[in-house]
Design a protein around this motif. Structure first.
Motif, PDB file in Angstrom:
ATOM      1  N   UNK A  19      21.721   5.134  -7.799  1.00 16.33           N
ATOM      2  CA  UNK A  19      20.977   5.896  -7.059  1.00 16.33           C
ATOM      3  C   UNK A  19      19.594   5.306  -6.942  1.00 16.33           C
ATOM      4  N   UNK A  20      19.208   4.634  -5.763  1.00 21.18           N
ATOM      5  CA  UNK A  20      17.916   3.751  -5.585  1.00 21.18           C
ATOM      6  C   UNK A  20      17.804   2.434  -6.221  1.00 21.18           C
ATOM      7  N   UNK A  21      18.456   1.665  -5.922  1.00 18.28           N
ATOM      8  CA  UNK A  21      18.380   0.356  -6.465  1.00 18.28           C
ATOM      9  C   UNK A  21      17.080  -0.452  -6.409  1.00 18.28           C
ATOM     10  N   UNK A  22      16.220   0.047  -5.663  1.00 17.59           N
ATOM     11  CA  UNK A  22      14.819  -0.579  -5.294  1.00 17.59           C
ATOM     12  C   UNK A  22      15.142  -2.141  -5.082  1.00 17.59           C
ATOM     13  N   UNK A  23      14.556  -3.155  -5.921  1.00 10.69           N
ATOM     14  CA  UNK A  23      14.782  -4.535  -5.657  1.00 10.69           C
ATOM     15  C   UNK A  23      16.110  -5.138  -6.244  1.00 10.69           C
ATOM     16  N   UNK A  24      16.801  -4.301  -7.043  1.00 15.25           N
ATOM     17  CA  UNK A  24      17.958  -4.695  -7.825  1.00 15.25           C
ATOM     18  C   UNK A  24      18.060  -5.268  -9.308  1.00 15.25           C
ATOM     19  N   UNK A  73      15.335   7.297 -11.363  1.00 19.39           N
ATOM     20  CA  UNK A  73      15.164   8.279 -10.357  1.00 19.39           C
ATOM     21  C   UNK A  73      13.626   8.449 -10.156  1.00 19.39           C
ATOM     22  N   UNK A  74      13.184   8.538  -8.793  1.00 16.84           N
ATOM     23  CA  UNK A  74      11.849   8.844  -8.419  1.00 16.84           C
ATOM     24  C   UNK A  74      11.481  10.243  -8.980  1.00 16.84           C
ATOM     25  N   UNK A  75      10.269  10.420  -9.685  1.00 17.49           N
ATOM     26  CA  UNK A  75       9.915  11.699 -10.201  1.00 17.49           C
ATOM     27  C   UNK A  75      10.154  12.874  -9.401  1.00 17.49           C
ATOM     28  N   UNK A 106      11.911  13.839  -7.133  1.00 20.99           N
ATOM     29  CA  UNK A 106      13.121  14.215  -6.903  1.00 20.99           C
ATOM     30  C   UNK A 106      14.268  14.288  -8.106  1.00 20.99           C
ATOM     31  N   UNK A 107      13.776  14.152  -9.342  1.00 15.53           N
ATOM     32  CA  UNK A 107      14.649  14.168 -10.475  1.00 15.53           C
ATOM     33  C   UNK A 107      15.697  15.285 -10.545  1.00 15.53           C
ATOM     34  N   UNK A 108      14.892  16.674 -10.491  1.00 17.12           N
ATOM     35  CA  UNK A 108      15.904  17.700 -10.688  1.00 17.12           C
ATOM     36  C   UNK A 108      16.581  18.006  -9.637  1.00 17.12           C
ATOM     37  N   UNK A 109      16.477  17.874  -8.232  1.00 16.45           N
ATOM     38  CA  UNK A 109      17.302  18.011  -7.133  1.00 16.45           C
ATOM     39  C   UNK A 109      18.441  17.235  -7.406  1.00 16.45           C
ATOM     40  N   UNK A 110      18.088  15.989  -7.669  1.00 12.95           N
ATOM     41  CA  UNK A 110      19.171  15.023  -7.754  1.00 12.95           C
ATOM     42  C   UNK A 110      20.328  15.100  -8.873  1.00 12.95           C
ATOM     43  N   UNK A 159      23.835   8.283 -16.412  1.00 10.41           N
ATOM     44  CA  UNK A 159      22.600   7.629 -17.311  1.00 10.41           C
ATOM     45  C   UNK A 159      21.591   7.305 -16.228  1.00 10.41           C
ATOM     46  N   UNK A 160      20.369   8.273 -16.640  1.00  5.30           N
ATOM     47  CA  UNK A 160      19.278   8.166 -15.532  1.00  5.30           C
ATOM     48  C   UNK A 160      17.839   7.800 -16.394  1.00  5.30           C
ATOM     49  N   UNK A 161      17.141   7.227 -15.739  1.00  7.96           N
ATOM     50  CA  UNK A 161      15.615   7.228 -16.074  1.00  7.96           C
ATOM     51  C   UNK A 161      14.754   8.053 -15.273  1.00  7.96           C
TER      52      UNK A 161
END
Length: 289
Positions: A55-60, A128-130, A132-136, A151-153
């Motif tokens: 979810x949300x790869x950014x620049x990879x 994860x962007x801060x 939207x952490x809990x909703x995702x 596994x998420x940051x």
């Protein structure tokens, strides 16, 4: 082309080439520490038979590490400005597929079924962007997807809250909800200096292992979560007062329910275990009306 996506100059040149500027609204902070993503991908434990939904790869940066280990990686990205960037940074990985869209609006069960046919297991990974952490995380858990682990940051404070056990001072409504669906643990911390641009807080990587079968038996999950939310809505008050004021159940009934479970009448929500919440929910809502 093999870009060093942890090099400031390389990143700046790449983003400038595509006219990309960071969006505060989307909470964009890209990982630039060369040790973090390999460690995170390793923690996921993927192999060539594993499908990974990112979810949300950014620049990879993390995506590249996942592609090196997994059989297939599908990354969901909302920001259209990053599509040409990802096409360039991940063009050498035939097992990568970009999924354009908003993770909160996609049918994840259908997506996993379609994209990971033939994979022996599916796992989820994300920085994860801060905001939207809990909703995702709750979307992933409530959807009861056929995934082995997540596994998420996330922001360090959020990590501590998400992984807090029910019955402890750190626990909140989200902590209890996560614990209902799976086992959560903090794997390692990540300093703010590991990102570009650097956020104002530190982060941590957590692992959530969803239960294959419910650990707590309740007839109405919505009632259970309504009870949990109500109990934590006014943390300084007793569970009796919080539940009664928020859900509208008479204090006498809540007190009677606590007494039947041999729980203190003045107990606060943070001292209730998931088993306590499950039993209280069954008593209070089964007898409602």
């Amino acid at each position: 082309m093999n870009y060093n996506l942890c090099d400031y100059n390389v990143i700046n040149s790449l983003l400038k080439k595509h006219g990309f500027k960071f969006s505060k609204a989307l909470g964009q902070n890209f990982i630039i520490d060369g040790d973090i993503c390999p460690e995170m991908a390793q923690a996921l434990g993927a192999d060539k038979k594993t499908g990974v939904l990112e979810i949300g790869p950014g620049i990879g940066v993390l995506t590249k590490e996942l592609c090196k280990r997994a059989g297939k990686v599908c990354a969901v990205e909302l920001d259209k400005r990053l599509y040409p960037v990802l096409a360039e940074t991940l063009g050498d990985y035939p097992n990568f597929e970009l999924v354009e869209g908003d993770i909160m609006k996609l049918n994840l069960r259908e997506l996993i079924s379609e994209k990971f046919r033939g994979c022996s297991s599916v796992k989820i990974c994300a920085n994860l962007p801060y905001y939207i952490t809990s909703p995702v995380i709750m979307l992933l858990l409530e959807s009861r997807l056929d995934v082995d682990e997540i596994v998420v940051m996330v922001q360090r404070e959020a990590a501590e809250r998400l992984c807090a056990e029910a019955g402890t001072r750190e626990c909140g409504a989200v902590s209890a909800a996560v614990q209902y669906y799976g086992r959560a643990e903090i794997l390692f911390g990540v300093g703010r200096e590991c990102f570009m641009p650097s956020p104002k807080v530190d982060s941590a990587v957590i692992r959530i292992t969803p239960y294959s079968e419910p650990q707590y038996k309740v007839k109405d999950e919505r009632a259970l979560f309504a009870l949990i939310k109500a109990a934590f809505s006014q943390r300084r008050k007793t569970a009796v007062n919080s539940v009664s004021a928020t859900v509208g159940i008479p204090k006498e009934r809540v007190l009677s329910a606590l007494e039947s479970l041999s729980l203190d009448a003045n107990i606060r929500a943070e001292k209730l275990t998931m088993e306590d919440f499950a039993k209280l929910s069954e008593i209070l809502f089964d007898n409602e009306g």
